[in-house]
Design a protein around this motif. Structure first.
Motif, PDB file in Angstrom:
ATOM      1  N   GLY A   1     -80.685  37.773 -20.625  1.00 47.00           N
ATOM      2  CA  GLY A   1     -79.654  38.782 -20.464  1.00 47.00           C
ATOM      3  C   GLY A   1     -80.318  40.136 -20.296  1.00 47.00           C
TER       4      GLY A   1
ATOM      5  N   ARG B   1     -79.534  35.857 -23.696  1.00 51.27           N
ATOM      6  CA  ARG B   1     -78.162  35.984 -23.207  1.00 51.27           C
ATOM      7  C   ARG B   1     -77.148  35.988 -24.348  1.00 51.27           C
ATOM      8  N   SER B   2     -77.463  35.263 -25.410  1.00 51.75           N
ATOM      9  CA  SER B   2     -76.516  35.140 -26.521  1.00 51.75           C
ATOM     10  C   SER B   2     -76.435  36.403 -27.373  1.00 51.75           C
ATOM     11  N   GLU B   3     -77.405  37.299 -27.261  1.00 46.11           N
ATOM     12  CA  GLU B   3     -77.448  38.495 -28.109  1.00 46.11           C
ATOM     13  C   GLU B   3     -76.670  39.641 -27.449  1.00 46.11           C
ATOM     14  N   ARG B   4     -75.374  39.464 -27.319  1.00 48.52           N
ATOM     15  CA  ARG B   4     -74.576  40.427 -26.562  1.00 48.52           C
ATOM     16  C   ARG B   4     -74.486  41.778 -27.259  1.00 48.52           C
TER      17      ARG B   4
ATOM     18  N   LEU C   1     -77.754  43.472 -26.714  1.00 51.08           N
ATOM     19  CA  LEU C   1     -77.848  43.927 -25.328  1.00 51.08           C
ATOM     20  C   LEU C   1     -77.079  45.233 -25.143  1.00 51.08           C
ATOM     21  N   ASP C   2     -75.915  45.347 -25.768  1.00 53.60           N
ATOM     22  CA  ASP C   2     -75.148  46.590 -25.709  1.00 53.60           C
ATOM     23  C   ASP C   2     -75.929  47.735 -26.355  1.00 53.60           C
TER      24      ASP C   2
END
Length: 286
Positions: A104, A238-241, A244-245
């Protein structure tokens, strides 16, 4: 280079000085107050174990902004780096081609390219792979990428009929030999006429050597459809949304400081494309 460009095939079993030991090499979920950064131990201008690279400075800025403890997980091979990230050994890679399929990613925070490197006093300035003058020049290129294939400059020049006049430089920097600056030194010493080099390497080492060089961007090649310009982002799983934000917020709020760091390291910067969220399918292979 994001992304390490030399192909070293060993895991460096050490952490940042200050002694995290092998615990930093064990997979674990994210921990509040701890910033685990995937990094290359010997890959300036990006990172090294002495903390001298632009990624080191970005990591320090991020850790200070978040009041977090900084740890590095060192890994010298780019593809293995993704296993470290997705395997939860580390939590962020500070450079990744935008919208990589393997992680991600944030929106891109800078764009750069391969460059033509010539002495500033060169009688003819090359700005295109179509330039017929290339057929009569001694051209320095890194011959092999991390996956063992020819680098984009070597492949594109062959497609343009430029063969027999290439001077190869290694992309494996081991034991103090075959250093990344060797190709830039060859231009400075006039042992080659021109080099085609990943822009951050050319800009950084040209500045370190105090060389009077001209750098011209290599544009994406219409003949081979090969990419020579890349928008670079930060990456996590990808799972660490939520994380990531947080990375994106960091990039937004610290944009002036980040640009100043990139410029300090001599990284050639191009305007971000209007569609800077679009997919770029391959990573730059130095």
């Amino acid at each position: 280079m994001p992304l390490r460009h030399p192909a070293l095939l060993a895991l460096a079993l050490s952490a940042l000085a200050g002694g995290t030991g092998l615990t930093a090499q064990r997979p674990a979920p994210m921990s509040p107050g701890l910033l685990r950064v995937c990094a290359d131990p010997d890959n300036l201008p990006f990172s090294n174990q002495a903390g001298e690279g632009v990624e080191n400075k970005l990591a320090e800025l991020m850790a200070a902004t978040w009041n977090s403890k900084l740890e590095y997980v060192w890994w010298a091979a780019p593809r293995g780096m993704m296993r470290m990230l997705n395997g939860r050994y580390c939590d962020v890679a500070l450079q990744m081609p935008v919208l990589s399929d393997m992680a991600g990613v944030t929106r891109p925070y800078y764009r750069t390219s391969y460059v033509f490197v010539q002495r500033a006093a060169a009688p003819h300035r090359v700005t295109s792979l179509d330039d017929p003058a290339l057929k009569a020049m001694k051209i320095g290129v890194h011959l092999f990428a991390a996956d063992g294939e020819n680098t984009p400059p070597a492949m594109a020049l062959s497609a343009h009929g430029v063969v027999g006049n290439l001077v190869g430089f290694s992309t494996t920097y081991v034991g103090g030999q075959n250093r990344p600056e060797d190709i830039i030194k060859a231009v400075v010493s006039d042992s080659i006429d021109i080099a085609i080099v990943w822009g951050p390497i050319a800009g950084y080492y040209g500045r370190q050597l105090g060389a009077d060089l001209a750098l011209s961007p290599v544009h994406d090649d219409s003949l081979t459809k090969m990419l020579f310009t890349y928008s670079m982002a930060m990456a996590t799983r990808r799972s660490e949304r939520a994380f990531l934000d947080s990375l994106q917020k960091f990039l937004n709020t610290k944009a002036p400081e980040i640009r100043a760091l990139l410029e300090q390291y001599g990284i050639p910067l191009l305007p971000l494309a209007a569609d800077s969220g679009s997919r770029e399918s391959t990573a730059p292979a130095r």
